[in-house]
Design a protein around this motif. Structure first.
Motif, PDB file in Angstrom:
ATOM      1  N   GLU A  94      -1.446   0.937  -9.517  1.00 14.18           N
ATOM      2  CA  GLU A  94      -1.917   2.422  -9.314  1.00 14.18           C
ATOM      3  C   GLU A  94      -3.988   2.093  -9.939  1.00 14.18           C
ATOM      4  OE1 GLU A  94      -1.681   6.008 -11.977  1.00 14.18           O
ATOM      5  OE2 GLU A  94      -0.049   5.159 -11.165  1.00 14.18           O
TER       6      GLU A  94
ATOM      7  N   LEU B  18     -11.125   7.699   0.206  1.00 13.12           N
ATOM      8  CA  LEU B  18     -11.032   6.201  -0.771  1.00 13.12           C
ATOM      9  C   LEU B  18     -11.983   6.182  -2.000  1.00 13.12           C
ATOM     10  CD1 LEU B  18     -11.359   4.429   2.214  1.00 13.12           C
ATOM     11  CD2 LEU B  18      -9.352   4.699   1.378  1.00 13.12           C
TER      12      LEU B  18
ATOM     13  N   TRP C  24      -5.977  -0.016  -8.107  1.00 10.97           N
ATOM     14  CA  TRP C  24      -6.352   0.947  -6.712  1.00 10.97           C
ATOM     15  C   TRP C  24      -8.042   1.804  -7.986  1.00 10.97           C
ATOM     16  CZ3 TRP C  24      -6.696   1.412  -2.060  1.00 10.97           C
ATOM     17  CH2 TRP C  24      -7.240   2.524  -1.408  1.00 10.97           C
TER      18      TRP C  24
ATOM     19  N   PRO D 169       1.159  -1.407   0.039  1.00 13.44           N
ATOM     20  CA  PRO D 169      -0.430  -0.118   0.229  1.00 13.44           C
ATOM     21  C   PRO D 169       1.100   1.541  -0.220  1.00 13.44           C
ATOM     22  CG  PRO D 169       0.584  -0.706   2.208  1.00 13.44           C
ATOM     23  CD  PRO D 169       0.483  -2.144   1.092  1.00 13.44           C
TER      24      PRO D 169
ATOM     25  N   GLN E 260      -2.515   5.469   0.074  1.00 16.01           N
ATOM     26  CA  GLN E 260      -3.295   4.451   0.098  1.00 16.01           C
ATOM     27  C   GLN E 260      -4.163   4.717   1.859  1.00 16.01           C
ATOM     28  OE1 GLN E 260      -1.733   1.922  -1.933  1.00 16.01           O
ATOM     29  NE2 GLN E 260      -3.054   2.204  -3.840  1.00 16.01           N
TER      30      GLN E 260
ATOM     31  N   SER F 268     -14.120  -3.011  -4.412  1.00 19.73           N
ATOM     32  CA  SER F 268     -13.119  -3.063  -2.926  1.00 19.73           C
ATOM     33  C   SER F 268     -12.845  -1.773  -1.810  1.00 19.73           C
ATOM     34  CB  SER F 268     -11.641  -3.676  -3.747  1.00 19.73           C
ATOM     35  OG  SER F 268     -12.362  -4.949  -4.874  1.00 19.73           O
ATOM     36  N   ARG F 269     -12.173  -0.728  -2.903  1.00 22.82           N
ATOM     37  CA  ARG F 269     -12.330   1.066  -1.934  1.00 22.82           C
ATOM     38  C   ARG F 269     -13.178   1.005  -0.959  1.00 22.82           C
ATOM     39  NH1 ARG F 269     -11.384   4.585  -5.596  1.00 22.82           N
ATOM     40  NH2 ARG F 269     -12.053   3.618  -7.252  1.00 22.82           N
TER      41      ARG F 269
ATOM     42  N   PHE G 163      -4.369  -4.800  -6.426  1.00 20.76           N
ATOM     43  CA  PHE G 163      -5.228  -3.355  -5.790  1.00 20.76           C
ATOM     44  C   PHE G 163      -4.481  -2.811  -4.868  1.00 20.76           C
ATOM     45  CE2 PHE G 163      -7.270  -1.869  -1.000  1.00 20.76           C
ATOM     46  CZ  PHE G 163      -8.116  -1.444  -2.142  1.00 20.76           C
ATOM     47  N   PHE G 164      -3.356  -2.454  -4.554  1.00 18.72           N
ATOM     48  CA  PHE G 164      -2.771  -1.688  -4.263  1.00 18.72           C
ATOM     49  C   PHE G 164      -1.734  -0.562  -5.298  1.00 18.72           C
ATOM     50  CE2 PHE G 164      -3.047  -3.701   0.394  1.00 18.72           C
ATOM     51  CZ  PHE G 164      -3.845  -2.348   0.573  1.00 18.72           C
TER      52      PHE G 164
ATOM     53  N   ASN H 104     -10.748  -0.827  -9.477  1.00 19.96           N
ATOM     54  CA  ASN H 104     -11.555  -1.457  -8.098  1.00 19.96           C
ATOM     55  C   ASN H 104     -12.126  -0.414  -7.014  1.00 19.96           C
ATOM     56  OD1 ASN H 104     -11.787  -4.842  -8.615  1.00 19.96           O
ATOM     57  ND2 ASN H 104      -9.212  -3.813  -8.714  1.00 19.96           N
TER      58      ASN H 104
END
Length: 634
Positions: free
Chosen positions: A297, A362, A300, A238, A242, A306-307, A294-295, A303
């Motif tokens: 660019e 987020l 993130w 992360p 983030q 997911s955030r 997920f982490f 998704n």
């Protein structure tokens, strides 16, 4: 919720010996002694969890052991009894044979011999190799251990009166995150402090070969950690930005609710394509998964769900766990639940999850508006409201846990008491703001209803009347009538609860060219013809046919593929071009369809072009939705 009166015998049926067995009802009395509970989760290659329990017993006579059935957060009887095998009970070195209850297969009846003061119970939980029926909870790299799937407990006692002392063996070198207090961790075995069965079942564990624990509330009044496991170590990366969003989420929750109904909070996050996906609330932790990238660019940005998942599950500590619907506050894990207030439990949590995500940074305001437009458009075209009110969808999991169906727009289901209820709560929030000249809002309800005791993690039940009273304490109004009108709306004239959009300063419109953010956030938008011809495309396969839409009215059901569009090879691009070309004209759109050996042609006299939902500002009105999404300050 737990009766202290003598148990009423349930109707039973005779076993092989002719003795009628009944399952004792749970009473509010302490179970004598501590159940020693050992879990071996080291066999990740064969995905087998082995369980050994030592259960104190008092004197000779009948004893019934229960496997958990009604799983908190599932709102349904989803305990995987089908995966339990090898059940063996011993006392003083001799086998004690069990008999399964013929009415309740989650109950096992025993006769404890004289002279036995404790029994041993051994069995295996045969977790699954793929996600086709049950979700994968073990991989060579990680584990999602939900204790209630790996234990038996004595009937006749409330689960907060039964004490377990649990340990777990993990593969060599693995680390773990859990909300339990660790007494020791040596040579791969973690031993935890004694705790009630109720809280053990509410404290799952994530473990893995690749693990990192991050403090996301430095200097906070109670610990809040992000525990990450991943398919590979490189995924646990992360960025500072983030992590700042997750830290802001904790701060914004403090500002919203005012108290913390926990002594610690552990976010459990798996970054994986190998373990089954999950988002499940607990009082002092939550189970969450996201894609391995997920982490990054791109991961993130792509998704959104997911955030917003972690804020949603975090809110559940206040709404659903601390303040809990009274008909979900059952005395043990085998008493049936009722779900009448899931539109508060899940629906208002969905609302606050979206709000906190935006307030914490987020997600952006633009992204939140795109998501809200997508939700509003779906319910603006929800045919199922003609026969089934929102209130009835709270029973959906009890009818078959998140069962799929080919006509979701007509059948309705689980998502409605999340997402349609979100619109109801936006309706409430904006009405309070309008009625009070923007002096009060649903924030005031959140602090008054959920923010009542700091550091307490015992459930406080609520009923419909309590919700209404708390709303009236913010602003007097006919809230009972307001809510019931939306929850019980049914019939051809029933409308989606969209008034909150206009009171919030926006109107729902449809455009023929989606923005970059809309394309990124709304999955499969290039294949989405829901609001034009009434279906989606997956490749050339026709899916998601909207009940009452043009494709439905053409008599087309599941199983067809798109062969040609106006004589050209069928594809999403060809269909988009045809719908665009037909806008404002008179020529029909002609599709050739194929289903196995069958072929047919359908023609659409449709000329309104492509239609993608968007929220448009109403000039000269307050941007109340913008204010709702704005961060609060101390």
């Amino acid at each position: 919720m737990v009766s202290a009166a003598p148990a009423l015998a349930q109707q039973g049926t005779p076993d092989a010996s002719g003795v009628v067995r009944t399952v004792p009802r749970p009473l509010d009395r302490p179970y004598p002694g501590v159940i020693r509970h050992q879990v071996d989760a080291s066999d990740v290659e064969r995905k087998i969890v082995r369980v050994h329990q030592v259960v104190p017993v008092t004197g000779p006579g009948p004893l019934t052991l229960l496997y958990p059935k009604f799983i908190p957060g599932n709102h349904a009887p989803t305990g995987p009894i089908q995966l339990v095998a090898g059940l063996t009970v011993m006392g003083n070195g001799a086998r004690i044979e069990w008999r399964r209850d013929t009415l309740d297969p989650y109950a096992f009846h025993l006769d404890i011999p004289a002279g036995v003061d404790e029994i041993t119970v051994d069995f295996q939980w045969l977790t699954q190799p793929d996600n086709s029926v049950w979700r994968v909870v073990m991989t060579p790299e990680m584990l999602n251990l939900q204790w209630e799937k790996a234990l038996l407990y004595p009937a006749g006692y409330a689960h907060d009166q039964i004490t377990f002392q649990t340990s777990i063996r993990l593969p060599e070198g693995w680390q773990y995150g859990v909300a339990l207090d660790t007494a020791s961790f040596a040579e791969g075995v973690a031993t935890f402090a004694p705790i009630s069965l109720e809280m053990l079942a509410d404290s799952p564990l994530f473990a893995g070969a690749h693990y990192r624990r991050i403090d996301i509330d430095p200097g906070g009044r109670t610990p809040v950690h992000l525990n990450i496991v991943a398919d590979n170590a490189a995924a646990i990366a992360p960025t500072p930005e983030q992590l700042a969003g997750f830290e802001a989420m904790v701060d914004q929750a403090d500002l919203l609710f005012g108290v913390r109904p926990f002594d610690r909070y552990e976010f459990l996050l798996g970054l994986t394509s190998r373990m089954g996906g999950i988002g499940l609330e607990h009082h002092r932790s939550s189970e969450n998964t996201a894609p391995p990238g997920f982490f990054t660019e791109e991961g993130w940005a792509d998704n959104y769900n997911s955030r917003t998942l972690l804020p949603h599950e975090f809110v559940h500590s206040w709404n659903g766990k601390f303040r809990r619907p009274a008909d979900l506050l059952t005395p043990n894990l085998n008493e049936p639940t009722q779900n009448s207030l899931l539109w508060v439990y899940e629906g208002q949590t969905e609302y606050w999850g979206e709000v906190l995500s935006a307030r914490a940074g987020l997600v952006t305001k633009e992204e939140a508006l795109v998501n809200l437009a997508d939700v509003a458009a779906f319910y603006d075209h929800q045919a199922g409201r003609e026969w089934r009110p929102l209130q009835d969808t709270t029973n959906h999991n009890l009818l078959g846990y998140r069962a799929t169906n080919p006509w979701s727009s007509w059948m309705r289901g689980t998502g409605d008491y999340y997402r349609e209820a979100l619109l109801v709560w936006l309706d409430v929030d904006t009405l309070i703001r309008v009625e009070t000249g923007d002096r009060k809002s649903l924030d005031d309800f959140a602090r008054g209803f959920f923010g009542i005791e700091d550091g307490v993690w015992q459930a406080r039940p609520y009923r419909f009347e309590d919700v209404v009273a708390a709303l009236n304490a913010v602003h007097p109004y006919d809230w009972a009538g307001f809510l019931r009108a939306r929850l019980d709306a049914v019939g051809p004239e029933a409308q989606a609860p969209l008034d909150g959009l206009e009171r919030g300063g926006y109107r729902l419109i449809y455009v023929d060219e989606p923005s970059e953010v809309e394309q990124r956030l709304i999955g499969g938008l290039a294949n989405n013809f829901q609001y034009s011809l009434g279906f989606n495309l997956s490749g050339t396969r026709i899916t998601g046919i909207r009940w009452g839409g043009p494709m439905f009215e053409a008599g087309v059901g599941p199983g067809w593929t798109l062969a040609t569009v106006n004589g050209q090879p069928g594809s999403a691009e060809a269909l988009r071009n045809a719908v665009t070309a037909a806008k404002g004209g008179t020529d029909p759109i002609v599709l050739a369809l194929r289903n196995g050996e069958r072929e047919r042609t359908v023609s659409f006299d449709y000329h309104d072009g492509l239609r993608y939902p968007r929220l448009e500002r109403i000039p000269g009105t307050p941007d109340r939705i913008g204010d709702i999404l704005t961060p609060r300050s101390r």
